[in-house]
Motif scaffolding. Structure first.
Motif, PDB file in Angstrom:
ATOM      1  N   LEU A 204      18.537 -34.059 -43.535  1.00 59.67           N
ATOM      2  CA  LEU A 204      17.602 -34.753 -42.968  1.00 59.67           C
ATOM      3  C   LEU A 204      17.301 -34.324 -41.560  1.00 59.67           C
ATOM      4  CD1 LEU A 204      15.756 -37.385 -42.816  1.00 59.67           C
ATOM      5  CD2 LEU A 204      17.932 -38.718 -41.860  1.00 59.67           C
ATOM      6  N   PHE A 205      18.225 -33.820 -41.085  1.00 62.43           N
ATOM      7  CA  PHE A 205      17.995 -33.303 -39.482  1.00 62.43           C
ATOM      8  C   PHE A 205      17.256 -32.118 -39.351  1.00 62.43           C
ATOM      9  CE2 PHE A 205      19.258 -30.562 -36.089  1.00 62.43           C
ATOM     10  CZ  PHE A 205      18.745 -31.027 -34.784  1.00 62.43           C
ATOM     11  N   TYR A 206      17.375 -31.218 -40.151  1.00 60.64           N
ATOM     12  CA  TYR A 206      16.419 -30.005 -39.841  1.00 60.64           C
ATOM     13  C   TYR A 206      15.117 -30.049 -40.466  1.00 60.64           C
ATOM     14  CZ  TYR A 206      20.456 -27.039 -38.236  1.00 60.64           C
ATOM     15  OH  TYR A 206      21.461 -26.764 -37.675  1.00 60.64           O
ATOM     16  N   PRO A 207      14.754 -30.623 -41.518  1.00 59.20           N
ATOM     17  CA  PRO A 207      13.234 -30.964 -41.880  1.00 59.20           C
ATOM     18  C   PRO A 207      12.604 -31.720 -40.837  1.00 59.20           C
ATOM     19  CG  PRO A 207      14.718 -31.275 -44.108  1.00 59.20           C
ATOM     20  CD  PRO A 207      15.592 -31.267 -42.628  1.00 59.20           C
ATOM     21  N   LEU A 208      13.287 -32.810 -40.180  1.00 54.96           N
ATOM     22  CA  LEU A 208      12.760 -33.578 -39.163  1.00 54.96           C
ATOM     23  C   LEU A 208      12.219 -32.652 -37.885  1.00 54.96           C
ATOM     24  CD1 LEU A 208      14.441 -37.043 -39.265  1.00 54.96           C
ATOM     25  CD2 LEU A 208      12.282 -36.547 -39.891  1.00 54.96           C
ATOM     26  N   VAL A 209      13.350 -31.902 -37.554  1.00 55.25           N
ATOM     27  CA  VAL A 209      12.953 -30.869 -36.354  1.00 55.25           C
ATOM     28  C   VAL A 209      12.079 -29.893 -36.901  1.00 55.25           C
ATOM     29  CG1 VAL A 209      14.250 -29.246 -34.943  1.00 55.25           C
ATOM     30  CG2 VAL A 209      15.421 -31.226 -35.501  1.00 55.25           C
ATOM     31  N   PHE A 210      11.855 -29.487 -38.179  1.00 62.81           N
ATOM     32  CA  PHE A 210      10.867 -28.404 -38.425  1.00 62.81           C
ATOM     33  C   PHE A 210       9.814 -28.980 -38.497  1.00 62.81           C
ATOM     34  CE2 PHE A 210       8.057 -26.996 -41.534  1.00 62.81           C
ATOM     35  CZ  PHE A 210       7.766 -25.747 -41.265  1.00 62.81           C
ATOM     36  N   PHE A 211       9.586 -30.255 -38.572  1.00 56.06           N
ATOM     37  CA  PHE A 211       8.279 -31.053 -38.638  1.00 56.06           C
ATOM     38  C   PHE A 211       7.759 -31.265 -37.317  1.00 56.06           C
ATOM     39  CE2 PHE A 211       5.882 -35.262 -38.061  1.00 56.06           C
ATOM     40  CZ  PHE A 211       4.746 -34.915 -39.021  1.00 56.06           C
ATOM     41  N   ALA A 212       8.676 -31.596 -36.498  1.00 53.76           N
ATOM     42  CA  ALA A 212       8.569 -31.792 -35.004  1.00 53.76           C
ATOM     43  C   ALA A 212       7.869 -30.304 -34.293  1.00 53.76           C
ATOM     44  CB  ALA A 212       9.600 -31.870 -34.274  1.00 53.76           C
ATOM     45  N   THR A 213       8.784 -29.209 -34.545  1.00 51.23           N
ATOM     46  CA  THR A 213       8.222 -27.986 -34.112  1.00 51.23           C
ATOM     47  C   THR A 213       6.874 -27.577 -34.671  1.00 51.23           C
ATOM     48  OG1 THR A 213       9.693 -26.842 -35.756  1.00 51.23           O
ATOM     49  CG2 THR A 213      10.484 -27.064 -33.560  1.00 51.23           C
ATOM     50  N   TRP A 214       6.714 -27.861 -35.620  1.00 49.27           N
ATOM     51  CA  TRP A 214       5.372 -27.594 -36.271  1.00 49.27           C
ATOM     52  C   TRP A 214       4.210 -28.340 -35.634  1.00 49.27           C
ATOM     53  CZ3 TRP A 214       3.045 -30.817 -40.771  1.00 49.27           C
ATOM     54  CH2 TRP A 214       1.728 -30.312 -41.163  1.00 49.27           C
ATOM     55  N   GLN A 215       4.354 -29.815 -35.515  1.00 47.11           N
ATOM     56  CA  GLN A 215       3.573 -30.303 -34.811  1.00 47.11           C
ATOM     57  C   GLN A 215       3.171 -29.897 -33.108  1.00 47.11           C
ATOM     58  OE1 GLN A 215       1.320 -32.931 -36.029  1.00 47.11           O
ATOM     59  NE2 GLN A 215       1.963 -31.925 -38.030  1.00 47.11           N
ATOM     60  N   ILE A 216       4.273 -29.639 -32.571  1.00 47.82           N
ATOM     61  CA  ILE A 216       3.996 -29.353 -31.348  1.00 47.82           C
ATOM     62  C   ILE A 216       3.403 -27.977 -31.220  1.00 47.82           C
ATOM     63  CG2 ILE A 216       5.533 -28.416 -29.382  1.00 47.82           C
ATOM     64  CD1 ILE A 216       8.018 -30.354 -30.141  1.00 47.82           C
ATOM     65  N   ALA A 217       3.734 -26.843 -32.192  1.00 50.48           N
ATOM     66  CA  ALA A 217       3.017 -25.761 -32.117  1.00 50.48           C
ATOM     67  C   ALA A 217       1.501 -25.827 -32.370  1.00 50.48           C
ATOM     68  CB  ALA A 217       3.607 -24.767 -33.239  1.00 50.48           C
ATOM     69  N   SER A 218       1.012 -27.107 -32.983  1.00 44.87           N
ATOM     70  CA  SER A 218      -0.175 -27.532 -33.261  1.00 44.87           C
ATOM     71  C   SER A 218      -0.807 -28.290 -32.328  1.00 44.87           C
ATOM     72  CB  SER A 218      -0.561 -27.565 -34.641  1.00 44.87           C
ATOM     73  OG  SER A 218       0.105 -29.005 -34.829  1.00 44.87           O
ATOM     74  N   MET A 219      -0.023 -28.919 -31.234  1.00 47.17           N
ATOM     75  CA  MET A 219      -0.370 -29.804 -30.441  1.00 47.17           C
ATOM     76  C   MET A 219      -0.786 -31.191 -31.134  1.00 47.17           C
ATOM     77  SD  MET A 219      -2.007 -28.024 -27.210  1.00 47.17           S
ATOM     78  CE  MET A 219      -1.994 -29.542 -26.035  1.00 47.17           C
ATOM     79  N   PHE A 220       0.075 -31.368 -32.196  1.00 47.52           N
ATOM     80  CA  PHE A 220      -0.286 -32.465 -33.178  1.00 47.52           C
ATOM     81  C   PHE A 220      -1.634 -32.614 -33.652  1.00 47.52           C
ATOM     82  CE2 PHE A 220       3.740 -33.714 -31.001  1.00 47.52           C
ATOM     83  CZ  PHE A 220       4.430 -34.298 -31.767  1.00 47.52           C
TER      84      PHE A 220
END
Length: 235
Positions: A204-220
């Motif tokens: 659960l942790f790594y998919p959530l962190v991946f999602f967060a880093t993806w959104q941050i990279a694109s400024m949401f």
């Protein structure tokens, strides 16, 4: 005093912008850097994952700091956009033709019209991330600070998207957020033993962190587009 600072701000911004048009090839290269997320958010999120799986990956303190940087990054996105909305509206340099800013072909006085120039949300985000990295790993932090200054912020002044003061204020906000919040969040994560919880719930942790880093990279950007689309459908 304020008038003198505003004059100096305009002169510095015009000086940086004055080189626009001297070399079309260079302008095109800088425009790619300014627009393409491969050179922006993806770079710093790759640094995040590189640090996470580095030789310090077994250190609870180190991982707690990195998680704190991630949380501060999310907060910085909303802080930068929120402050630009709440603070008095400031037109971007390219919005005032009388100032004499040079325009890159493809940009116009209507580009980003309605989006306030102060502060630079890009500066808030990337300086918050870079400062957080510096608190966790100095060499990576210095590289991220240089990236924030030269790749993220300077092109935005070069193209007249921001005044120099917009970037400086945004950078100060980002640095201040990281300096204040990263230590506080780190202590909280250590008390809660979040890193151990992350290991025991890795699926659960790594998919959530991946999602967060993806959104941050694109400024949401993808999430904001989705919310706007949903709002248009149901409101």
């Amino acid at each position: 005093m304020l008038e003198a600072l505003q004059t100096a701000d305009l002169r510095i911004s015009l000086f940086i912008n004055s080189f626009l048009g001297s070399s079309p090839g260079f302008d095109a290269f800088v425009h790619i850097l300014e627009r393409n997320s491969l050179f922006k958010g993806l770079v710093v999120m790759m640094l995040f994952w590189g640090l996470w799986f580095s030789a310090n990956r077994e250190s609870r303190l180190f991982q707690a700091r990195l998680l704190s940087v991630l949380v501060v990054s999310v907060l910085a996105v909303f802080a930068g956009r929120g402050l630009a909305t709440l603070m008095p509206y400031r037109p971007r340099p390219i919005h005032d033709p009388e100032l004499g800013f040079r325009l890159l072909p493809g940009l116009s006085n209507e580009t980003l019209d309605g989006w306030s120039s102060m502060p630079s949300d890009h500066a808030v985000l990337y300086f918050a991330i870079a400062t957080g990295f510096f608190l966790a790993h100095r060499a990576v932090g210095i590289a991220a600070l240089l990236h924030a200054a030269l790749i993220i912020c300077l092109p935005r002044i070069y193209f007249g998207l921001h005044y120099t003061s917009d970037v400086l204020v945004g950078a100060a906000i980002g640095v201040g957020m990281a300096m204040l919040l990263v230590p506080l969040l780190t202590r909280g994560f250590l008390r809660l033993d979040v890193t151990t919880l992350a290991k025991s719930h890795a699926t659960l942790f790594y998919p959530l962190v991946f999602f967060a880093t993806w959104q941050i990279a694109s400024m949401f950007g993808p999430l904001r587009d989705l919310l706007h689309s949903l709002a248009a459908m149901f409101i």
